[in-house]
Design an enzyme around this catalytic site. Structure first.
Site, mmCIF file in Angstrom:
data_model
loop_
_atom_site.group_PDB
_atom_site.id
_atom_site.type_symbol
_atom_site.label_atom_id
_atom_site.label_comp_id
_atom_site.label_asym_id
_atom_site.label_seq_id
_atom_site.Cartn_x
_atom_site.Cartn_y
_atom_site.Cartn_z
ATOM 1 N N PRO A 9 0.800 -1.225 0.000
ATOM 2 C CA PRO A 9 0.000 0.000 0.000
ATOM 3 C C PRO A 9 0.833 1.276 0.000
ATOM 4 C CG PRO A 9 -0.099 -1.081 2.134
ATOM 5 C CD PRO A 9 0.566 -2.051 1.188
ATOM 6 N N ASN A 10 0.331 2.234 -0.776
ATOM 7 C CA ASN A 10 0.872 3.597 -0.900
ATOM 8 C C ASN A 10 2.126 3.694 -1.767
ATOM 9 O OD1 ASN A 10 -1.112 4.977 0.738
ATOM 10 N ND2 ASN A 10 -0.207 3.886 2.475
ATOM 11 N N ARG A 17 5.587 12.142 -3.375
ATOM 12 C CA ARG A 17 5.607 12.686 -2.002
ATOM 13 C C ARG A 17 6.748 12.046 -1.217
ATOM 14 N NH1 ARG A 17 -0.517 12.038 -1.396
ATOM 15 N NH2 ARG A 17 -1.111 13.104 -3.300
ATOM 16 N N TYR A 22 11.670 8.240 0.804
ATOM 17 C CA TYR A 22 11.515 7.112 -0.115
ATOM 18 C C TYR A 22 12.157 7.315 -1.483
ATOM 19 C CZ TYR A 22 8.184 5.617 3.427
ATOM 20 O OH TYR A 22 7.596 5.240 4.596
ATOM 21 N N ASN A 73 7.864 -5.884 -1.266
ATOM 22 C CA ASN A 73 7.870 -4.742 -0.361
ATOM 23 C C ASN A 73 6.416 -4.600 0.082
ATOM 24 O OD1 ASN A 73 7.887 -2.412 1.060
ATOM 25 N ND2 ASN A 73 8.961 -1.185 -0.463
ATOM 26 N N ALA A 76 3.383 -1.045 4.730
ATOM 27 C CA ALA A 76 2.900 -1.100 6.117
ATOM 28 C C ALA A 76 2.396 -2.492 6.510
ATOM 29 C CB ALA A 76 1.799 -0.062 6.327
ATOM 30 N N HIS A 79 4.325 -4.943 8.803
ATOM 31 C CA HIS A 79 4.308 -4.851 10.266
ATOM 32 C C HIS A 79 2.975 -5.274 10.877
ATOM 33 C CE1 HIS A 79 7.735 -2.523 9.017
ATOM 34 N NE2 HIS A 79 6.965 -1.594 8.485
ATOM 35 N N ASP A 86 0.739 -15.808 6.010
ATOM 36 C CA ASP A 86 0.117 -17.112 5.762
ATOM 37 C C ASP A 86 0.078 -17.435 4.271
ATOM 38 O OD1 ASP A 86 -0.247 -17.498 8.458
ATOM 39 O OD2 ASP A 86 -2.390 -17.020 8.470
ATOM 40 N N GLU A 97 12.206 -10.152 1.297
ATOM 41 C CA GLU A 97 11.539 -8.945 1.799
ATOM 42 C C GLU A 97 12.457 -7.753 1.558
ATOM 43 O OE1 GLU A 97 10.310 -9.086 5.945
ATOM 44 O OE2 GLU A 97 10.586 -6.916 6.106
ATOM 45 N N HIS A 99 12.778 -3.218 1.593
ATOM 46 C CA HIS A 99 12.236 -1.894 1.908
ATOM 47 C C HIS A 99 13.164 -0.830 1.364
ATOM 48 C CE1 HIS A 99 9.313 -3.737 4.511
ATOM 49 N NE2 HIS A 99 10.284 -4.502 4.953
ATOM 50 N N LEU A 100 12.570 0.273 0.973
ATOM 51 C CA LEU A 100 13.347 1.429 0.523
ATOM 52 C C LEU A 100 14.107 2.040 1.693
ATOM 53 C CD1 LEU A 100 10.326 2.744 -1.457
ATOM 54 C CD2 LEU A 100 12.519 2.299 -2.560
ATOM 55 N N SER A 101 13.397 2.256 2.790
ATOM 56 C CA SER A 101 14.001 2.890 3.961
ATOM 57 C C SER A 101 14.569 1.823 4.904
ATOM 58 C CB SER A 101 12.953 3.727 4.700
ATOM 59 O OG SER A 101 11.909 2.889 5.181
ATOM 60 N N ARG A 106 13.875 3.581 12.161
ATOM 61 C CA ARG A 106 12.640 4.362 12.244
ATOM 62 C C ARG A 106 11.843 3.973 13.500
ATOM 63 N NH1 ARG A 106 9.772 4.320 6.564
ATOM 64 N NH2 ARG A 106 8.678 6.037 7.601
ATOM 65 N N ARG A 110 8.025 -0.292 13.268
ATOM 66 C CA ARG A 110 8.529 -0.754 11.972
ATOM 67 C C ARG A 110 9.666 -1.768 12.131
ATOM 68 N NH1 ARG A 110 6.079 2.869 8.325
ATOM 69 N NH2 ARG A 110 5.779 4.898 9.290
HETATM 70 O O1 CA2 Z 1 10.702 1.674 3.348
HETATM 71 C C1 CA2 Z 1 9.827 0.984 2.807
HETATM 72 O O2 CA2 Z 1 9.945 0.511 1.672
HETATM 73 C C2 CA2 Z 1 8.516 0.740 3.547
HETATM 74 O O3 CA2 Z 1 8.043 -0.546 3.172
HETATM 75 C C3 CA2 Z 1 7.571 1.827 3.083
HETATM 76 C C4 CA2 Z 1 6.229 1.777 3.803
HETATM 77 C C5 CA2 Z 1 6.425 1.732 5.318
HETATM 78 O O4 CA2 Z 1 5.166 1.549 5.945
HETATM 79 C C6 CA2 Z 1 7.352 0.618 5.737
HETATM 80 O O5 CA2 Z 1 7.538 0.684 7.136
HETATM 81 C C7 CA2 Z 1 8.693 0.751 5.060
HETATM 82 C C8 CA2 Z 1 5.406 3.009 3.449
HETATM 83 C C9 CA2 Z 1 5.136 3.161 1.985
HETATM 84 C C10 CA2 Z 1 4.544 4.525 1.771
HETATM 85 O O6 CA2 Z 1 4.877 4.938 0.488
HETATM 86 C C11 CA2 Z 1 4.780 6.277 0.220
HETATM 87 C C12 CA2 Z 1 5.367 6.688 -0.940
HETATM 88 C C13 CA2 Z 1 5.339 8.026 -1.268
HETATM 89 C C14 CA2 Z 1 4.688 8.927 -0.446
HETATM 90 C C15 CA2 Z 1 4.090 8.491 0.710
HETATM 91 C C16 CA2 Z 1 4.130 7.153 1.049
#
Ligand code: CA2
Length: 147
Positions: A9-10, A17, A22, A73, A76, A79, A86, A97, A99-101, A106, A110
């Site tokens: 998601p997102n 943004r 990210y 990836n 959210a 977590h 499953d 798995e 993640h970008l960050s 953090r 997370r």
């Molecule tokens: O660092 C990552 O790749 C995360 O999976 C990104 C998730 C976060 O919940 C994980 O803890 C770490 C959030 C993705 C949100 O993506 C956005 C992208 C652009 C603007 C806002 C949110």
């Protein structure tokens, strides 16, 4: 070899943004560069993004039988989602798995992943390069485990 990359998601908002957190690449750019890398490695890559947990579960289930491994990836849902865990265990496909960050630098919530202990490996903190490292790692793992 056929692989699937899943974006949670997102992540469809990437590039528009929060570039400080990210990066400035859009999801389309990340997918395009991953597909080029996959072609160089001689593997087929499919990609799927959803903001919906059930849609991600459905896509994981659909991968059974015609996919050799998954890059995920889960954003959210990493977590929170026992359902994704499953599904990944049910299809019994090796997955990485990513993640970008760096999720460990953090918030505490997370630091826990419902997926990590069953992953082949976990990569985080390298921005869009995390995807490239994850693809290299998964392809190497599959080639070494099935010569
Ligand atoms: O660092 C990552 O790749 C995360 O999976 C990104 C998730 C976060 O919940 C994980 O803890 C770490 C959030 C993705 C949100 O993506 C956005 C992208 C652009 C603007 C806002 C949110």
């Amino acid at each position: 070899m056929r692989l699937l990359v899943l974006h949670g998601p997102n992540l469809n908002l990437l590039g528009s943004r929060e570039p400080g957190l990210y990066g400035s690449c859009s999801l389309e750019q990340i997918n395009a560069s991953l597909h080029e890398q996959a072609a160089r490695l001689g593997v087929e890559l499919l990609s799927f993004q959803s903001n919906h947990e059930g849609a991600l579960v459905d896509r994981i289930q659909a991968a059974r039988g015609d996919t050799d491994g998954i890059l995920i990836n889960a954003a959210a849902y990493t977590h929170t989602s026992i359902a994704l865990r499953d599904a990944l265990l049910a299809v019994d496909l090796p997955f990485v798995e990513l993640h970008l960050s760096n999720t460990h630098s953090r918030e505490l919530f997370r630091h826990h992943s419902y997926l990590a202990d069953r992953a082949v490996g976990v990569i985080c903190g390298f921005g869009s390069t995390s995807y490239r490292l994850a693809l290299d790692g998964l392809v190497d793992h599959l080639r070494l485990s099935r010569p």
